[in-house]
Design a protein around this motif. Structure first.
Motif, PDB file in Angstrom:
ATOM      1  N   THR A  98      -7.195   3.246   3.284  1.00 53.15           N
ATOM      2  CA  THR A  98      -5.972   2.528   2.923  1.00 53.15           C
ATOM      3  C   THR A  98      -6.262   1.385   1.965  1.00 53.15           C
ATOM      4  O   THR A  98      -5.569   1.216   0.949  1.00 53.15           O
ATOM      5  CB  THR A  98      -5.298   1.973   4.193  1.00 53.15           C
ATOM      6  OG1 THR A  98      -5.008   3.041   5.087  1.00 53.15           O
ATOM      7  CG2 THR A  98      -4.009   1.250   3.844  1.00 53.15           C
ATOM      8  N   LEU A  99      -7.274   0.594   2.262  1.00 49.52           N
ATOM      9  CA  LEU A  99      -7.589  -0.556   1.423  1.00 49.52           C
ATOM     10  C   LEU A  99      -8.083  -0.126   0.039  1.00 49.52           C
ATOM     11  O   LEU A  99      -7.750  -0.765  -0.972  1.00 49.52           O
ATOM     12  CB  LEU A  99      -8.636  -1.433   2.115  1.00 49.52           C
ATOM     13  CG  LEU A  99      -8.144  -2.141   3.388  1.00 49.52           C
ATOM     14  CD1 LEU A  99      -9.287  -2.891   4.067  1.00 49.52           C
ATOM     15  CD2 LEU A  99      -7.009  -3.097   3.060  1.00 49.52           C
ATOM     16  N   GLY A 142      -1.497  -3.917   2.910  1.00 52.46           N
ATOM     17  CA  GLY A 142      -2.627  -3.661   3.806  1.00 52.46           C
ATOM     18  C   GLY A 142      -2.364  -4.216   5.195  1.00 52.46           C
ATOM     19  O   GLY A 142      -2.620  -3.561   6.210  1.00 52.46           O
ATOM     20  N   SER A 143      -1.826  -5.432   5.260  1.00 54.45           N
ATOM     21  CA  SER A 143      -1.492  -6.040   6.550  1.00 54.45           C
ATOM     22  C   SER A 143      -0.363  -5.287   7.233  1.00 54.45           C
ATOM     23  O   SER A 143      -0.356  -5.119   8.461  1.00 54.45           O
ATOM     24  CB  SER A 143      -1.087  -7.501   6.345  1.00 54.45           C
ATOM     25  OG  SER A 143      -2.159  -8.258   5.808  1.00 54.45           O
ATOM     26  N   PHE A 144       0.599  -4.803   6.444  1.00 56.98           N
ATOM     27  CA  PHE A 144       1.729  -4.054   6.996  1.00 56.98           C
ATOM     28  C   PHE A 144       1.257  -2.748   7.638  1.00 56.98           C
ATOM     29  O   PHE A 144       1.681  -2.389   8.751  1.00 56.98           O
ATOM     30  CB  PHE A 144       2.732  -3.767   5.884  1.00 56.98           C
ATOM     31  CG  PHE A 144       3.885  -2.897   6.291  1.00 56.98           C
ATOM     32  CD1 PHE A 144       4.709  -3.257   7.339  1.00 56.98           C
ATOM     33  CD2 PHE A 144       4.148  -1.710   5.614  1.00 56.98           C
ATOM     34  CE1 PHE A 144       5.776  -2.448   7.720  1.00 56.98           C
ATOM     35  CE2 PHE A 144       5.207  -0.905   5.980  1.00 56.98           C
ATOM     36  CZ  PHE A 144       6.027  -1.265   7.036  1.00 56.98           C
ATOM     37  N   SER A 145       0.365  -2.033   6.959  1.00 55.88           N
ATOM     38  CA  SER A 145      -0.165  -0.784   7.499  1.00 55.88           C
ATOM     39  C   SER A 145      -0.936  -1.030   8.794  1.00 55.88           C
ATOM     40  O   SER A 145      -0.767  -0.301   9.786  1.00 55.88           O
ATOM     41  CB  SER A 145      -1.077  -0.119   6.468  1.00 55.88           C
ATOM     42  OG  SER A 145      -1.667   1.046   6.988  1.00 55.88           O
ATOM     43  N   ALA A 146      -1.770  -2.067   8.804  1.00 52.63           N
ATOM     44  CA  ALA A 146      -2.537  -2.396  10.011  1.00 52.63           C
ATOM     45  C   ALA A 146      -1.613  -2.819  11.146  1.00 52.63           C
ATOM     46  O   ALA A 146      -1.837  -2.471  12.311  1.00 52.63           O
ATOM     47  CB  ALA A 146      -3.535  -3.508   9.704  1.00 52.63           C
ATOM     48  N   PHE A 157       0.933   6.403   0.957  1.00 53.13           N
ATOM     49  CA  PHE A 157       0.747   5.231   1.818  1.00 53.13           C
ATOM     50  C   PHE A 157       1.363   5.472   3.200  1.00 53.13           C
ATOM     51  O   PHE A 157       0.773   5.128   4.237  1.00 53.13           O
ATOM     52  CB  PHE A 157       1.389   4.012   1.153  1.00 53.13           C
ATOM     53  CG  PHE A 157       1.348   2.757   1.981  1.00 53.13           C
ATOM     54  CD1 PHE A 157       0.164   2.066   2.177  1.00 53.13           C
ATOM     55  CD2 PHE A 157       2.506   2.257   2.569  1.00 53.13           C
ATOM     56  CE1 PHE A 157       0.125   0.911   2.940  1.00 53.13           C
ATOM     57  CE2 PHE A 157       2.479   1.107   3.328  1.00 53.13           C
ATOM     58  CZ  PHE A 157       1.285   0.426   3.519  1.00 53.13           C
ATOM     59  N   GLY A 158       2.546   6.086   3.225  1.00 60.59           N
ATOM     60  CA  GLY A 158       3.202   6.386   4.503  1.00 60.59           C
ATOM     61  C   GLY A 158       2.422   7.390   5.335  1.00 60.59           C
ATOM     62  O   GLY A 158       2.297   7.234   6.553  1.00 60.59           O
TER      63      GLY A 158
END
Length: 323
Positions: free
Chosen positions: A106-107, A158-162, A22-23
């Motif tokens: 990612t999603l 998902g929101s954090f990555s975006a 994820f990172g």
């Protein structure tokens, strides 16, 4: 509204390997913002070259350095402008395309983790003692094992990555504008920062209340529907079906109203930032034309407009995420 506590709790649900993957995907999304910086910078150079060509003034030394670096020295201004515009367009389009691919990756990654986690938690829940299982209502348990897990993975992470990708974009463009003109950077940060803070203070409380109300109404709806199904024979014999239908209808009308209100709150930043970009560009143009020559002023305003067009979607997404 995302908080560090929620993000930390959601990351803790992933395995160490999944957190590393994820990172890496998130870092790749942030690195793509270099293409945005390149595109915005080259469009600014195109504006300076075009104005210099029309006015007959010599191009600034910095622009000549960029032209030489790209191997276009000696070419006529039209050729230079065409090549620079094509390169800028390619960089911006490529960035958007690669960002979309990484966002989809990612999603999908988080959706797969959500499915696995939901199955694992369901198995653990059903393996408990009967009294422990019955301590929660079936609606609460079902909501937590499905919608709750989805919110903790795809929703929060998902929101954090975006959000990190958008923050990276703001950082890259901010550094680029600083290299071009620190005062313009200060103006942009102060203008959009004050606007974002104003929107946050006026919308965040309302969004939080609507979120809690939506969850409560949905759980009440699920409960009413399950009660009607489970007790259908008794309700039908007693002639109370209409009462249950009316109750469910009231709850769904309320849920629809809450959903419409929440969607509208998410649209408000869009309209505000669109108007703000025009106002900000007009204010910057007036100050630049009063203090600098036409060539430099046009280049700065062009960079501000293009950067603003790239930054606005990121600011709107961050604003919605923070609600």
């Amino acid at each position: 509204m995302l908080t560090l506590t929620l993000i930390g709790q959601s990351l803790a649900l992933l395995s160490r390997r999944d957190r590393v993957l994820f990172g890496l995907i998130t870092v790749a999304q942030m690195a793509l913002n270099v293409l945005d910086l390149l595109g915005v910078f080259l469009i600014g150079v195109v504006s300076v070259v075009s104005v210099a060509s029309v006015s007959g003034n010599p191009m600034p030394a910095q622009v000549l350095g960029v032209v030489d670096l790209l191997g276009l020295s000696g070419a006529d201004p039209v050729t230079i402008a065409v090549w620079l515009m094509g390169t800028a367009g390619l960089a911006l389009i490529l960035k958007s395309l690669l960002s979309a691919i990484l966002a989809r990756t990612t999603l999908r990654f988080l959706a797969a983790r959500q499915a696995a986690l939901s199955a694992r938690l369901t198995a653990l829940f059903l393996d408990r003692q009967l009294l422990d299982i019955q301590a929660r209502t079936s609606q609460d348990a079902a909501f937590g094992l499905t919608v709750g897990v989805q919110a903790a993975t795809v929703g929060i992470l998902g929101s954090f990555s975006a959000a990190l990708a958008d923050i990276g974009l703001l950082t890259f463009l901010g550094l680029g504008l600083t290299a071009i003109d620190p005062l313009v950077t200060l103006y942009s940060v102060a203008f959009f920062g004050a606007l974002g803070l104003m929107l946050q203070r006026s919308l965040a409380g309302r969004a939080t209340r609507l979120g809690h109300e939506s969850a409560e109404v949905d759980i009440e709806s699920y409960t009413a529907i399950q009660q009607a199904i489970a007790s259908y024979r008794e309700i039908a014999v007693a002639g109370r079906l209409d009462l249950y239908v009316q109750r469910i209808q009231r709850l769904r009308w309320r849920s629809a109203a809450i959903g419409a209100g929440f969607q509208f709150l998410g649209l408000i930043p869009k309209y505000v930032f669109e108007a703000a970009l025009v106002v900000g560009a007009l204010g910057l143009a007036i100050s630049q034309f009063l203090t600098k020559d036409v060539t430099a002023a046009v280049g700065i305003v062009a960079v501000f407009l293009v950067a603003g067009a790239r930054v606005m979607p990121a600011l709107m997404r961050l604003q919605v995420t923070s609600l």
